[in-house]
Design a protein around this motif. Structure first.
Motif, mmCIF file in Angstrom:
data_model
loop_
_atom_site.group_PDB
_atom_site.id
_atom_site.type_symbol
_atom_site.label_atom_id
_atom_site.label_comp_id
_atom_site.label_asym_id
_atom_site.label_seq_id
_atom_site.Cartn_x
_atom_site.Cartn_y
_atom_site.Cartn_z
ATOM 1 N N LEU A 1 41.379 50.516 -67.173
ATOM 2 C CA LEU A 1 41.307 49.656 -68.783
ATOM 3 C C LEU A 1 42.734 50.236 -69.467
ATOM 4 O O LEU A 1 42.042 51.338 -70.396
ATOM 5 C CB LEU A 1 40.391 49.349 -69.675
ATOM 6 N N PRO A 2 43.893 50.355 -69.157
ATOM 7 C CA PRO A 2 44.898 51.097 -69.897
ATOM 8 C C PRO A 2 44.774 50.934 -71.535
ATOM 9 O O PRO A 2 44.895 51.807 -72.168
ATOM 10 C CB PRO A 2 46.239 50.581 -69.457
ATOM 11 N N GLU A 3 44.305 49.871 -71.825
ATOM 12 C CA GLU A 3 44.159 49.520 -73.373
ATOM 13 C C GLU A 3 43.113 50.136 -74.083
ATOM 14 O O GLU A 3 43.086 50.661 -75.047
ATOM 15 C CB GLU A 3 44.100 47.935 -73.535
ATOM 16 N N ILE A 4 42.274 50.803 -73.358
ATOM 17 C CA ILE A 4 40.804 51.471 -73.595
ATOM 18 C C ILE A 4 41.601 53.065 -74.221
ATOM 19 O O ILE A 4 40.509 53.694 -74.814
ATOM 20 C CB ILE A 4 39.893 51.539 -72.899
ATOM 21 N N ARG A 5 42.434 53.434 -73.736
ATOM 22 C CA ARG A 5 42.752 54.851 -74.063
ATOM 23 C C ARG A 5 43.063 54.928 -75.781
ATOM 24 O O ARG A 5 43.663 54.445 -76.211
ATOM 25 C CB ARG A 5 44.282 55.302 -73.554
ATOM 26 N N HIS A 6 42.149 56.159 -75.998
ATOM 27 C CA HIS A 6 42.110 56.289 -77.411
ATOM 28 C C HIS A 6 41.539 55.319 -78.299
ATOM 29 O O HIS A 6 42.161 55.200 -79.468
ATOM 30 C CB HIS A 6 43.170 57.127 -78.059
ATOM 31 N N SER A 7 40.728 54.379 -77.720
ATOM 32 C CA SER A 7 40.139 53.346 -78.431
ATOM 33 C C SER A 7 38.738 53.443 -78.910
ATOM 34 O O SER A 7 38.067 54.252 -78.159
ATOM 35 C CB SER A 7 40.549 52.088 -77.754
ATOM 36 N N ARG A 8 38.399 52.500 -79.453
ATOM 37 C CA ARG A 8 36.834 52.667 -79.790
ATOM 38 C C ARG A 8 36.437 51.196 -79.715
ATOM 39 O O ARG A 8 36.677 50.260 -80.096
ATOM 40 C CB ARG A 8 36.652 53.114 -81.147
ATOM 41 N N CYS A 9 35.122 51.053 -79.024
ATOM 42 C CA CYS A 9 34.545 49.699 -78.790
ATOM 43 C C CYS A 9 33.422 49.692 -79.956
ATOM 44 O O CYS A 9 32.502 50.727 -79.934
ATOM 45 C CB CYS A 9 33.953 49.606 -77.294
ATOM 46 N N VAL A 10 33.574 48.491 -80.498
ATOM 47 C CA VAL A 10 32.443 48.420 -81.531
ATOM 48 C C VAL A 10 31.678 47.163 -81.501
ATOM 49 O O VAL A 10 30.738 46.830 -82.182
ATOM 50 C CB VAL A 10 33.241 48.120 -82.942
ATOM 51 N N GLY A 11 31.663 46.514 -80.233
ATOM 52 C CA GLY A 11 30.769 45.628 -79.857
ATOM 53 C C GLY A 11 31.268 44.802 -78.731
ATOM 54 O O GLY A 11 32.317 44.987 -77.880
ATOM 55 N N SER A 12 30.416 43.926 -78.341
ATOM 56 C CA SER A 12 30.636 43.113 -76.899
ATOM 57 C C SER A 12 29.898 41.711 -77.104
ATOM 58 O O SER A 12 28.556 42.156 -77.519
ATOM 59 C CB SER A 12 30.415 43.986 -75.812
ATOM 60 N N SER A 13 30.389 40.739 -76.553
ATOM 61 C CA SER A 13 29.677 39.378 -76.555
ATOM 62 C C SER A 13 30.308 38.661 -75.848
ATOM 63 O O SER A 13 31.665 38.559 -75.383
ATOM 64 C CB SER A 13 29.766 38.697 -77.854
ATOM 65 N N PHE A 14 29.517 37.980 -74.775
ATOM 66 C CA PHE A 14 30.197 37.016 -73.637
ATOM 67 C C PHE A 14 31.070 37.646 -72.594
ATOM 68 O O PHE A 14 31.894 36.841 -72.410
ATOM 69 C CB PHE A 14 30.701 35.781 -74.387
ATOM 70 N N GLY A 15 30.953 38.837 -72.609
ATOM 71 C CA GLY A 15 31.668 39.629 -71.722
ATOM 72 C C GLY A 15 33.054 40.083 -72.107
ATOM 73 O O GLY A 15 34.035 40.580 -71.547
ATOM 74 N N TRP A 16 33.194 39.826 -73.493
ATOM 75 C CA TRP A 16 34.562 40.258 -74.274
ATOM 76 C C TRP A 16 33.957 41.663 -74.809
ATOM 77 O O TRP A 16 32.965 41.761 -75.626
ATOM 78 C CB TRP A 16 34.903 39.507 -75.185
ATOM 79 N N LEU A 17 34.954 42.656 -74.915
ATOM 80 C CA LEU A 17 34.997 43.885 -75.629
ATOM 81 C C LEU A 17 35.636 43.894 -77.148
ATOM 82 O O LEU A 17 36.764 43.044 -77.131
ATOM 83 C CB LEU A 17 35.356 44.969 -75.041
ATOM 84 N N VAL A 18 35.021 44.296 -78.169
ATOM 85 C CA VAL A 18 35.708 44.066 -79.459
ATOM 86 C C VAL A 18 36.147 45.812 -79.423
ATOM 87 O O VAL A 18 35.564 46.585 -79.640
ATOM 88 C CB VAL A 18 34.901 43.765 -80.689
ATOM 89 N N ILE A 19 37.620 45.667 -79.610
ATOM 90 C CA ILE A 19 38.243 47.066 -79.663
ATOM 91 C C ILE A 19 39.107 47.436 -80.835
ATOM 92 O O ILE A 19 39.808 46.484 -80.963
ATOM 93 C CB ILE A 19 39.022 47.209 -78.189
ATOM 94 N N LEU A 20 38.870 48.918 -81.257
ATOM 95 C CA LEU A 20 39.866 49.203 -82.114
ATOM 96 C C LEU A 20 40.907 50.097 -81.425
ATOM 97 O O LEU A 20 40.254 51.285 -80.874
ATOM 98 C CB LEU A 20 39.172 49.894 -83.308
ATOM 99 N N ASP A 21 41.896 49.830 -81.234
ATOM 100 C CA ASP A 21 42.823 50.509 -80.351
ATOM 101 C C ASP A 21 43.466 52.054 -81.015
ATOM 102 O O ASP A 21 42.939 52.118 -82.194
ATOM 103 C CB ASP A 21 44.193 50.020 -79.824
ATOM 104 N N ARG A 22 44.172 52.931 -80.622
ATOM 105 C CA ARG A 22 44.520 54.168 -81.116
ATOM 106 C C ARG A 22 45.080 53.929 -82.461
ATOM 107 O O ARG A 22 45.064 54.985 -83.293
ATOM 108 C CB ARG A 22 45.434 54.787 -80.177
ATOM 109 N N PHE A 23 45.514 52.929 -82.837
ATOM 110 C CA PHE A 23 46.371 52.717 -84.028
ATOM 111 C C PHE A 23 45.443 51.834 -85.237
ATOM 112 O O PHE A 23 46.013 51.294 -85.806
ATOM 113 C CB PHE A 23 47.889 51.949 -84.082
ATOM 114 N N CYS A 24 44.378 51.697 -84.415
ATOM 115 C CA CYS A 24 43.150 50.918 -85.340
ATOM 116 C C CYS A 24 43.479 49.464 -85.582
ATOM 117 O O CYS A 24 43.038 48.855 -86.401
ATOM 118 C CB CYS A 24 43.007 51.442 -86.836
ATOM 119 N N HIS A 25 44.121 48.979 -84.473
ATOM 120 C CA HIS A 25 44.465 47.413 -84.373
ATOM 121 C C HIS A 25 43.527 46.783 -83.526
ATOM 122 O O HIS A 25 42.987 47.541 -82.741
ATOM 123 C CB HIS A 25 45.715 47.069 -83.488
#
Length: 219
Positions: free
Chosen positions: A86-110
């Protein structure tokens, strides 16, 4: 006589959908979607719901591995660990998941929603619209965000905070109210450092749930 040949990509969608609905494991669904373009379109067509699946668990990364593009997932039905790139997961933080979707804060906190199996990404409203995030400052020449200005409610003082630090503090938990592929009226609800906030599908900003108004029975 030439052997009888079947073009599997030409099978009717209803027939493919019937097969999809009987697949017992998400791994089988992934393999189904990889056969060809037409099978892939059926696998992610909301008209055809697959059989109920046991959830997968995304395992925490080891210290120092936050820059890697892969994450490990535990498939409970097989008791087996899969590594997914998952290239988008680099330096990112997962803060939750529902229905197979991850809620991600990426390296720039988007903030964004990401489906690790389909690769689909939904961008959520800008971080600077989150309650008590006042703006973005110190952008680098490359356009990369350097820091944000936030306000602490307990003191009402303003602070400059790096994107990496805000990624840890912005949200402690988030969830999606419905599968975005099935329901266009979903919302993302997040517990943030300034309280509870949400955004509706297609919204351009986050909205704070005002605690006093909730106590008075109003929104």
């Amino acid at each position: 006589m030439a052997p009888f040949e079947v073009d599997w990509s030409e099978l009717p969608k209803d027939l493919l959908g019937s097969v999809l609905q009987r697949l017992p494991n998400v791994v089988d669904i992934i393999r189904f979607s990889a056969v060809c373009t037409s099978w892939h379109s059926v696998a992610y067509d909301k008209s055809y719901s697959s059989a109920p699946q046991l959830p997968w668990l995304m395992l925490p990364y080891k210290l120092g591995h936050e820059g890697k593009e892969t994450r490990n997932f535990l498939n409970l039905s097989e008791n087996k660990i899969y590594q997914i790139k998952l290239p988008e997961i680099r330096h990112s933080r997962c803060v939750g998941s529902s229905f197979g979707w991850l809620v991600i804060l990426d390296r720039f906190c988007h903030a964004l929603l990401m489906n690790p199996f389909s690769g689909a990404i939904i961008h959520l409203p800008p971080t600077e619209t989150f309650p008590d995030v006042l703006g973005v400052n110190g952008s680098k020449p490359s356009g990369e965000i350097d820091s944000y200005t936030i306000r602490r409610r307990e003191s009402y003082r303003e602070y400059s905070i790096s994107a990496a630090r805000l990624r840890v503090e912005l949200m402690s938990k988030a969830l999606v109210t419905a599968d975005p592929l099935v329901d266009n009226n979903y919302m993302v609800v997040a517990i943030g450092f300034s309280g509870l906030a949400f955004c509706k599908a297609g919204a351009d900003s986050w909205t704070q749930l005002d605690r006093p108004n909730l106590e008075n029975g109003r929104l």
